[in-house]
Write an enzyme that holds these catalytic residues in place. Structure first.
Site, short mmCIF file in Angstrom:
data_model
loop_
_atom_site.label_atom_id
_atom_site.label_comp_id
_atom_site.label_asym_id
_atom_site.label_seq_id
_atom_site.Cartn_x
_atom_site.Cartn_y
_atom_site.Cartn_z
N SER A 2 20.03 -96.89 60.67
CA SER A 2 18.63 -96.49 60.88
C SER A 2 18.03 -95.77 59.68
O SER A 2 18.73 -95.14 58.89
CB SER A 2 18.53 -95.62 62.14
OG SER A 2 19.40 -94.53 62.07
N CYS A 16 6.47 -97.94 57.18
CA CYS A 16 6.60 -99.29 56.61
C CYS A 16 5.26 -100.00 56.69
O CYS A 16 4.96 -100.89 55.90
CB CYS A 16 7.66 -100.08 57.36
SG CYS A 16 7.41 -99.98 59.13
N LYS A 47 25.08 -95.63 62.13
CA LYS A 47 25.00 -94.92 60.85
C LYS A 47 23.55 -94.43 60.71
O LYS A 47 22.65 -95.20 60.34
CB LYS A 47 25.39 -95.89 59.71
CG LYS A 47 24.88 -95.52 58.34
CD LYS A 47 25.53 -94.28 57.79
CE LYS A 47 24.87 -93.84 56.49
NZ LYS A 47 23.78 -92.86 56.69
N GLY A 56 15.30 -100.43 57.20
CA GLY A 56 15.39 -99.64 55.98
C GLY A 56 14.86 -100.44 54.81
O GLY A 56 14.05 -101.37 54.99
N SER A 57 15.36 -100.11 53.63
CA SER A 57 14.79 -100.75 52.43
C SER A 57 15.42 -102.12 52.18
O SER A 57 16.51 -102.44 52.65
CB SER A 57 15.03 -99.85 51.23
OG SER A 57 16.42 -99.77 50.98
N GLU A 106 6.43 -101.72 46.84
CA GLU A 106 6.39 -100.68 47.87
C GLU A 106 6.68 -99.32 47.21
O GLU A 106 7.69 -99.16 46.53
CB GLU A 106 7.44 -100.94 48.96
CG GLU A 106 7.34 -99.92 50.08
CD GLU A 106 8.38 -100.11 51.19
OE1 GLU A 106 9.58 -100.21 50.88
OE2 GLU A 106 7.97 -100.15 52.37
N GLU A 127 14.69 -105.15 59.62
CA GLU A 127 13.27 -104.95 59.32
C GLU A 127 13.22 -104.10 58.06
O GLU A 127 13.82 -103.03 58.01
CB GLU A 127 12.55 -104.28 60.49
CG GLU A 127 12.70 -105.01 61.82
CD GLU A 127 12.27 -106.48 61.81
OE1 GLU A 127 11.44 -106.86 60.97
OE2 GLU A 127 12.81 -107.26 62.62
P1 NAD Z 1 17.25 -96.90 53.13
O1 NAD Z 1 17.49 -98.34 52.89
O2 NAD Z 1 17.38 -95.97 52.00
O3 NAD Z 1 18.26 -96.39 54.26
C1 NAD Z 1 18.35 -97.00 55.52
C2 NAD Z 1 19.72 -96.74 56.09
O4 NAD Z 1 20.69 -97.51 55.39
C3 NAD Z 1 20.19 -95.28 55.98
O5 NAD Z 1 20.85 -94.91 57.17
C4 NAD Z 1 21.15 -95.34 54.84
O6 NAD Z 1 22.12 -94.32 54.85
C5 NAD Z 1 21.80 -96.70 55.08
N1 NAD Z 1 22.52 -97.28 53.94
C6 NAD Z 1 22.27 -97.12 52.62
N2 NAD Z 1 23.15 -97.87 51.89
C7 NAD Z 1 23.94 -98.50 52.78
C8 NAD Z 1 25.02 -99.44 52.67
N3 NAD Z 1 25.46 -99.84 51.47
N4 NAD Z 1 25.62 -99.89 53.78
C9 NAD Z 1 25.17 -99.49 55.00
N5 NAD Z 1 24.16 -98.62 55.18
C10 NAD Z 1 23.54 -98.14 54.08
O7 NAD Z 1 15.81 -96.77 53.81
P2 NAD Z 1 14.99 -95.44 54.19
O8 NAD Z 1 14.53 -94.77 52.94
O9 NAD Z 1 15.72 -94.63 55.20
O10 NAD Z 1 13.73 -96.07 54.94
C11 NAD Z 1 12.59 -96.49 54.26
C12 NAD Z 1 12.53 -98.00 54.18
O11 NAD Z 1 12.59 -98.53 55.51
C13 NAD Z 1 11.21 -98.50 53.60
O12 NAD Z 1 11.48 -99.57 52.73
C14 NAD Z 1 10.44 -98.97 54.82
O13 NAD Z 1 9.46 -99.94 54.56
C15 NAD Z 1 11.54 -99.48 55.69
N6 NAD Z 1 11.14 -99.50 57.10
C16 NAD Z 1 10.84 -100.72 57.63
C17 NAD Z 1 10.40 -100.81 58.95
C18 NAD Z 1 10.05 -102.15 59.54
O14 NAD Z 1 9.90 -102.24 60.76
N7 NAD Z 1 9.89 -103.19 58.74
C19 NAD Z 1 10.30 -99.65 59.73
C20 NAD Z 1 10.64 -98.42 59.15
C21 NAD Z 1 11.07 -98.37 57.83
#
Ligand code: NAD
Length: 539
Positions: free
Chosen positions: A180, A320, A205, A258-259, A418, A286
């Site tokens: 998440s 997002c 996680k 996430g990203s 972004e 997403e």
């Molecule tokens: P992030 O990708 O930095 O982190 C997301 C999750 O991935 C975190 O829990 C992180 O610890 C985990 N993670 C990181 N590296 C990993 C790996 N190698 N293996 C497994 N897990 C790993 O994203 P963030 O900064 O928390 O969130 C922001 C991003 O989320 C933005 O890009 C945003 O657009 C996107 N987002 C999208 C939506 C949607 O519905 N499209 C909704 C909310 C956020």
């Protein structure tokens, strides 16, 4: 089941009892340092390898110390999830729905202010942003998904006289990995509870910058009766946890938000391990967005200015769906600019506990530095001008002023990438180039999450909607591109924005079931021959 209503949103206006209750929780959480364990198979685990949870608006203030999972704990969690799967997969869906509804009720009545306060302090949301996320959206996901589940279980194949056919909605074989993001407590909850509702067990996680609220969610799940091992809470390094989880034979699927960078890495990892798995895993992710506001010359300038200010700057642009690029016709630009400038001059940025602040801090130092690097890039470019904001200060909290960049080139870097912060880029087009500019909007960014079109002319709306058909998974007519409501605007985008499995609808739940078709013949055949094989006496 009856279709639920959306949870009522409290406004936290001065003097109301909700505001008092929220302030009491803010005081309590601010004066405590929580010791946060992992939770594996229902047991608290402390590894001694710790990190801290801080307030983004006051990063010297520690809210919690959390324990990080190592490889040993990840393996323990996988074992716990697989053990719990045996029982949970056979629990009647009616009971799973009941637990879901109990979680919703606990959040609505007993833990609303705790969950909101922890989201405010740990993730930097103001009272209203926390209410619509941590309380209302979480509750809506839980109640609506319970309803959608009842509809899914009702969907059965046809039968014939003497034959009964049915679907058995099994969960996936193995466990689901739920990963998440920091920005929505509700997403953290839904990433877990959607697969769990369909009978799966999960390894969760959570993001290291949303741990406070996420830990309280986990405690609420336990209180509501989610059995031990069904959800295993594993804070720690994403890459370390991901490496072990994704190389396990029983990995059944990932529910990610996430990203792109993270999701792409995970997808590649899964592809490399594909021969290792028992089943082809379900991949639901997403990801990012570069969401637009497209304005037609017939639009109302005041409505557009409000949509830009709310869409781009609420929660510091860290949604997002946040509006981050706008296309405005020359004929309306001065008017919209004046109105928008007036609104921005009234915005204050600060502590979430001071309710007059419209904006607060961005999530952490990495994010602050990244956003400021885009602003600096614009300041140093001859193709752009920073017309509002542009300043940041990270000495106490990660504060960035609402920033607007006027670009000359519609493909300027800040129109395409972004940024995930309070930065809006605006391109002013010649009124006669409406269609041409729509095509540019469609082809500018790799993302396709949300977008809005402002116009009073129905034909212009329809035309824009046609040209932008694949530019957004959620499109808004005459509204800002943020604020999707569960059960009303199912959410998700395609292209670079993800697998578009529409969270908050039955479509997402279908990804977490592995249906088995069962045919029962009431009186089986006793002859192996067929009538056509008999001699034809008619000739
Ligand atoms: P992030 O990708 O930095 O982190 C997301 C999750 O991935 C975190 O829990 C992180 O610890 C985990 N993670 C990181 N590296 C990993 C790996 N190698 N293996 C497994 N897990 C790993 O994203 P963030 O900064 O928390 O969130 C922001 C991003 O989320 C933005 O890009 C945003 O657009 C996107 N987002 C999208 C939506 C949607 O519905 N499209 C909704 C909310 C956020």
């Amino acid at each position: 089941m009856e279709r639920p209503e959306n949870e009522h949103v409290f406004d936290y206006a001065p003097g109301c009892k909700e505001r008092k209750a929220l302030n009491a929780e803010l005081d309590k959480l601010s004066s405590n340092v929580l010791d946060m364990p992992l939770i594996i198979g229902g047991k608290e685990v402390r590894t001694g390898n710790t990190g801290t949870v801080v307030m983004p608006h006051d990063h010297g203030h520690i809210l919690a110390q959390y324990h990080k999972a190592g490889e040993k704990e990840v393996n323990m969690a996988i074992e716990a999830a697989l053990k719990a799967h045996k029982e949970w997969a056979s629990v009647s869906w009616v009971e799973r729905v009941s637990i879901n509804l109990k979680i919703a009720e606990l959040i609505a009545k007993k833990y609303r202010f705790l969950l909101n306060a922890s989201t405010m302090l740990g993730q930097g949301k103001n009272a209203y942003q926390a209410e619509i996320d941590a309380a209302c959206e979480t509750i809506d996901y839980l109640r609506f998904n319970a309803f959608f589940t009842s509809e899914i279980y009702d969907l059965q194949p046809g039968s014939q006289p003497g034959i009964i056919n049915r679907f058995e909605y099994r969960p996936l074989e193995g466990f689901v990995f739920t990963v998440s993001p920091f920005n929505f407590t509700a997403i953290g909850s839904n990433l877990n509870m959607a697969p769990v509702l369909m009978g799966n067990t999960v390894i969760w996680k959570p993001s290291s910058t949303s741990l406070l609220s996420n830990y309280f969610l986990m405690k609420i799940y336990e209180e509501a009766g989610v059995p031990d091992g069904v959800i295993n809470f594993l804070p720690g390094s994403g890459s370390l946890i991901g490496k072990t989880v994704l190389s396990h034979r029983d990995f059944g699927g990932i529910h990610f938000t996430g990203s792109n960078e993270t999701f792409d890495g995970i997808w590649k990892n899964i592809a490399q391990n594909i021969k290792m798995y028992k089943s082809y895993p379900r991949l639901v992710g997403e990801t990012g967005g570069k969401d637009f506001i497209f304005v037609h010359p017939t639009a109302d300038p005041q409505e557009v200015a409000v949509a830009i200010v709310r869409g781009a700057f609420e929660f510091q642009g860290q949604k997002c769906s946040a509006a981050s690029r706008a296309y405005i016709p020359e004929s309306l630009w001065d008017d919209i600019n004046n109105r928008m400038g007036g609104m921005i001059s009234k915005i204050t940025v600060g502590d979430v506990r001071e309710f007059s602040n419209f904006m607060n801090a961005v999530i952490d130092e990495n994010s602050f530095d990244n956003i400021m690097s885009y602003i600096e890039f614009a300041k140093n470019s001859k193709d752009a001008e920073v017309i509002y904001g542009g300043k940041g200060d990270k000495s106490k909290g990660y504060f960035i002023d609402p920033t607007v960049i006027l670009v000359k080139d519609p493909h300027f870097k800040t129109m395409e990438e972004e940024i995930f912060g309070p930065v809006m880029s605006i391109y002013v087009y010649k009124d006669k180039d409406f269609d041409e500019t729509l095509k540019i909007c469609d082809q500018t960014s790799p993302y396709a999450l949300t977008g809005s079109i402002f116009s009073k002319d129905r034909e212009a709306l329809n035309n824009a909607c046609r040209i932008l058909r694949y530019a957004a998974g959620n499109i808004y007519f005459n509204d800002k591109p943020t604020g999707a409501v569960v059960g009303q605007q199912p959410f998700g985008g395609s292209r670079g924005s993800g697998t578009n499995d529409k969270s908050g609808s039955f479509l997402n739940l279908l990804r977490w079931t592995n249906p088995r078709t069962i045919k029962e013949t009431l009186i089986p055949a006793t002859e192996f021959t067929y009538p056509f094989m008999k001699e034809d006496k008619c000739h």
